[in-house]
Structures are given as C-alpha cells and as structure tokens.
Design a protein around this motif. Structure first.
Motif, PDB file in Angstrom:
ATOM      1  N   GLU A 150       0.833  -1.192   0.000  1.00 36.51           N
ATOM      2  CA  GLU A 150       0.000   0.000   0.000  1.00 36.51           C
ATOM      3  C   GLU A 150       0.875   1.253   0.000  1.00 36.51           C
ATOM      4  N   TYR A 151       0.267   2.357  -0.366  1.00 35.60           N
ATOM      5  CA  TYR A 151       0.930   3.641  -0.220  1.00 35.60           C
ATOM      6  C   TYR A 151       1.108   3.949   1.268  1.00 35.60           C
ATOM      7  N   CYS A 267      -2.736  -0.693  -6.046  1.00 34.72           N
ATOM      8  CA  CYS A 267      -2.668  -0.657  -4.585  1.00 34.72           C
ATOM      9  C   CYS A 267      -3.925  -1.289  -3.991  1.00 34.72           C
TER      10      CYS A 267
END
Length: 576
Positions: A150-151, A267
């Motif tokens: 994920e970011y 993502c």
C-alpha cells in the motif's frame, strides 16, 4: 500482490495492462519512467503529491537514524507482533463477539470508526499515491505480506488505533464517577499505551514516516469526535423503522465506494475500503432487522442481544461464539466462489450495454472466461485454510520478515525518481544551476559527501559537521540505491541496514553515473521492477463480490447468528 497496473485499454497506462490469465506478464521497462505519476495522475493530484514528496524524502534518513539507535531483536519481535493488533483482521475477528455478548453500542461505534478510518486513509492514499519511506536505508519489519504494497500516507494503523483508544478512554472516563477504581484508571493507561505503542511501532518498523502517523492519528481523533457527537443521531435514524432510511444509507455508502480515487499503481487500499463499506451496510441492515424481532432487548440499546455470562455459563457462551465464527467462515467460503460463477456473465451483458463502470487495474469480464481460485484477495477475514498459518505466526512472533529494498511499484518508482533527482542535483551543482524540480525541499544537516575529494559529484554543501549529521548523511546516500535483499521467511533470516561507524561510502554506488544512455536507463528500470513480485490478475466482479460477502458477514454477525442462537438453544431471550 499489487505492483503493476491492469488498466483498461483506453487508459493512459494501457501499456501496463495485465495479460490474459495463464500467460506470464511481460515487463515493459521502457514505460517505467521516473515521472510516472505526472503522466498518470490528474494535474491537481500530482501537484499535491509534489508538495508532499520532499517531506517523505527528508524524513527518511532521520527515521533510519532512529531505527539504528533503538533497534534490537527484542523490539523487532515486539513491534512486529503488536502491529497485528492494529490490523483490520484483528478488529474484524473480535467485533462480532461484542455484538453477541450484548455490547451493541460499543460494537456499532467501533465499526463506524474503523470503516471511516479505513475509507478515509485509503481515499487519501489512492488520491496522493505517496510512497513509504525509502528502503534502503530503512529496514521494513513486518509479519504481513500485503502491508508494504500500500501507499504510505496516511497511516491506517494510526487512524484505527487512535480512534478506538480515544473512544475507549472517553467511555472509561464517563463511567469513572460510578466506578472510581484502580481498574478504571489502569484501563485508561492501557489504552494510552496501546495507541502510543502501535503508532511508534509503525515508525520503528520502517513502515511509515512522521507525516504518515501524525496525519493518521489526527484523522483517528477527529473520527472519534464525530462518532461521539453524531453517533446517537445516526443510530436513531437507522432504527427509526423506515425502509427508505436504510435504502438512503446504503445508497450513500455505494456512492462513496464509486467515487473512491483511482490510484496510479495497483494498490490494495480500495479493496479494504470496499470490504468495510459492505460491513457498514450489513450491520445497518442486520441491526434494523433484529431490532424488529421479539428477541432483541426492549429496554436497552436497540438491537441488543440478550446476554448474561453468570446465568449462561462460560461453556455455553464459548460454544455459541464458536458457532457464530463457523457460520461466518462458511458464508465466506461458499458465497465467494458462487459469486465468481454467477457475476461474470452478468458483467459481460452490462459491458455490452455499456452500463458497466470499469476501474483501473481490474480486468473487464469480456477479457476472461473463468476465475481461478485464489486466497490472497482479502486483508480483513482470511480464508479458513490460512488460520493455522496465522496462528503459528502469532505463536512465534520472532518469525518475521525484515526486508530491504523496493517491495511495491510505488517503492520502485520513488527509487527511480530519487535517483533521477540526485543526478540532476549533481549536474546542477557542478554547473551552478538550479534543480529542475525546484519545489520546497528540506535538507538534512549533513556534511559534504565523504568522497568529494575524489572528484565525485556533490549533492550540495551542508552545515553542522557533527557525528549525528554524518550518520544522517550516510543514510541519505543509501536512498535510491534500490538494492534488494529479501530474506527467506521460512528460514527466519533477517537483514540489517545499519552502516558501520565510518566516513566511507557504506551504500556501494551511491552516486549513480551522471550520463545514462537510453539502454542503460531501461536496464536500470528493468532490474528494479523484475525484483518485485508480479501482481495477480484482479477481476471486475471482485468489487461487487466483496460488497455482498461483507454485507452478509455483518448481517449474520448482528442478526443472523443471534437468531440462530435462539433457535438452537444457545440464546437467552426466553430468560429475559
């Protein structure tokens, strides 16, 4: 696993589309430009991202210094283990128990706060596409294989734990007047420690930066405030008995799912947002239904399940919890494959009529014939087959993964972008020019590069020639090197990025060559991206599948299982 996009052909990143199932994806390294986000994000989103990226780069060496100063095997194990207490899975496992044991108001408040936190942080993550702090110089310590995909901004762990902890502390303080005991004070201290431990652990484990956890914590506190102010009003609206109110609430949630930003990389943040949206829909439908039955307590919080541990007994209470968990897993195990069979033909018809709503990185139904079974699509409730492995990991917290180097597409793009920035800075430093990306860029108090006397390019003169500044500078030089060391989890291997105490270059080729031919640049990009785990194909039906499955899970938790408990003799409605 999520690294490379599976965009529709009409999308600007069509070169990143996933191959048909059964064929090995072919890496098109020539499209992995350092300005990937400028090409694939709307201008205003990319402008916001460019304002925040310098902060992420600035704080990375300081985080590495912090990690180096305090890191130890015992703390590695502690923070890797306790990070599980801030995950969506942890809350999803224990939330149904609150409903079955009569704590309906706490359960509903917790679900709403977690859903708001997961959706809100996921919305910002996909909108801004900010990477996690670079590794190297940081080592990432985690027991979860999906977290690093994920970011980074903002931290979901921080938002979750702060919202839950602050709500618990508020409730404890409200009851302190009637229960002015050491237990009450002790529990308040525990929740303060719980929140601080999880937030600090995200920094220690190299998974987030200061900006990530600060904004995530602020979001968590605001979510708690909103719940305390408006929670009772929302519940009174849901329990009003009007079908139209339930329909409006469901429609609003579906609209929120649809307007969730599309990221520039594959993502999994959106998947979690969809799952928790289904949970909110389900608990509203289930609570509204159960409140209308004769089994719900009449003089208590609407839809409360009758429960008294002393009268029921520990054995009976445990038995019905186990039954409730089994029913949830059976629903999940049967509905997911059923929907994967039923939905694709419907989606093909919608696609032919142009009524479908395609989303980047999800394969349209017209491009596949069937969906092969897979188990890595869920970060909330894992399949039953994964439970023994998860319990084994929890029983042996030292079995953790310590990874160095890019792990996701966002990591790889940031590595390339940082390399390119340093090359430009080096060239401009020699030529007396101004860097091309002339936005605000805070600089660490470091020394001149240790190899400057050898004629190597300079990154700019810094002040404060102190040992700490020298160490921070050594971490700066490790940023963007992209040297991947992935230990074998089965062998419990660990890797350290702690550099020796010296003034020598500890990161190898920290100054990339100033002149790169197109072939060399493509080889550089290919080297980085080929080390990433290839993403699986994601199907368009997965969004609706998650909504239906998690709506059903929540409905079963707050209505279906309580009714089942009464029918099989594990309920207490007849004793109340």
């Amino acid at each position: 696993m999520c690294q490379q996009p599976d965009a529709p052909a009409s999308d600007a990143v069509g070169a990143h589309m996933a191959p048909p199932p059964g064929k090995e994806p072919k890496l098109d390294a020539g499209n992995k430009h350092h300005d990937h986000y400028a090409q694939n994000l709307p201008r205003w989103r990319n402008a916001l991202r460019n304002r925040l990226i310098p902060i992420v780069r600035w704080e990375t060496p300081w985080l590495a210094l912090l990690q180096d100063k305090v890191r130890s095997p015992a703390l590695d194990s502690y923070f890797a283990y306790t990070a599980n207490l801030g995950t969506h899975t942890f809350y999803m496992v224990f939330l149904p128990i609150l409903f079955w044991c009569g704590y309906t108001s706490i359960g509903r408040a917790t679900v709403f706060m977690l859903a708001a936190g997961v959706y809100g942080t996921g919305f910002l993550k996909d909108m801004l596409c900010l990477p996690r702090p670079l590794s190297p110089p940081l080592a990432r310590i985690s027991m979860s294989g999906s977290a690093a995909l994920e970011y980074g901004f903002p931290s979901s762990h921080s938002a979750n734990v702060v919202s839950v902890a602050f709500y618990a502390i508020y409730m404890l303080r409200q009851s302190a007047e009637q229960d002015n005991s050491s237990w009450n004070l002790g529990l308040q201290c525990f929740f303060y420690f719980f929140a601080l431990s999880i937030v600090a652990g995200r920094l220690y484990c190299g998974m987030h930066g200061f900006l990530d956890v600060i904004v995530g914590s602020i979001m968590g506190a605001l979510i708690t405030a909103v719940q305390l102010v408006y929670g009772d009003w929302i519940d009174s609206w849901i329990f009003s008995g009007s079908c139209m109110d339930i329909f409006i609430a469901t429609l609003v949630i579906c609209v929120l799912v649809r307007v969730h930003p599309e990221p520039a990389d594959d993502c999994p943040c959106y998947d979690d947002s969809v799952s928790f949206s289904g949970v909110v829909i389900g608990i509203n439908l289930g609570a509204w239904h159960y409140a209308q039955t004769a089994y719900a307590l009449k003089d208590a919080y609407p839809s409360s399940v009758p429960f008294d541990l002393q009268e029921m007994g520990l054995f009976k209470a445990t038995l019905r919890i186990l039954l409730g968990v089994v029913v949830i897993f059976v629903w999940r195990a049967t509905m997911k494959p059923a929907l994967f069979t039923i939905l694709p033909p419907i989606f093909r018809l919608l696609e032919q009529a142009r009524w479908n709503m395609p989303r980047a990185f999800f394969l349209n139904a017209s491009r596949y014939k069937s969906i092969k079974p897979f188990d890595d699509d869920d970060n909330l409730i894992p399949p039953a087959s994964e439970l023994p492995h998860m319990l084994k990991n929890l029983a042996h917290p030292r079995k953790r993964s310590v990874s160095v180097g890019p792990q996701s597409a966002a990591d790889a793009y940031e590595t390339l972008a940082y390399r390119n920035r340093r090359r430009r800075e080096s060239i401009n430093s020699l030529d007396g020019g101004v860097p091309e990306d002339g936005l605000w860029s805070p600089s660490s108090p470091t020394l001149d590069p240790p190899n400057a006397e050898k004629g190597e390019p300079l990154l700019g003169t810094r002040l404060l020639p102190t040992p700490m500044a020298s160490r921070v500078h050594s971490y700066e030089q490790m940023m963007g090197t992209g040297k991947v060391v992935q230990p074998d989890d089965d062998k419990n291997a660990t890797t350290t990025t702690t550099p020796p105490h010296s003034d020598t270059d500890v990161a190898g080729d920290v100054y990339p060559p100033l002149s790169h031919t197109p072939t060399e640049e493509e080889n550089e990009k290919r080297e980085i991206f080929m080390k990433l785990t290839k993403p699986r194909v994601r199907y368009d039906v997965e969004v609706v599948t998650k909504l239906i499955v998690y709506t059903g899970i929540a409905y079963i938790a707050v209505a279906g299982n309580p009714l089942l408990f009464e029918w099989v003799g594990l309920g207490m409605a007849s004793h109340v």
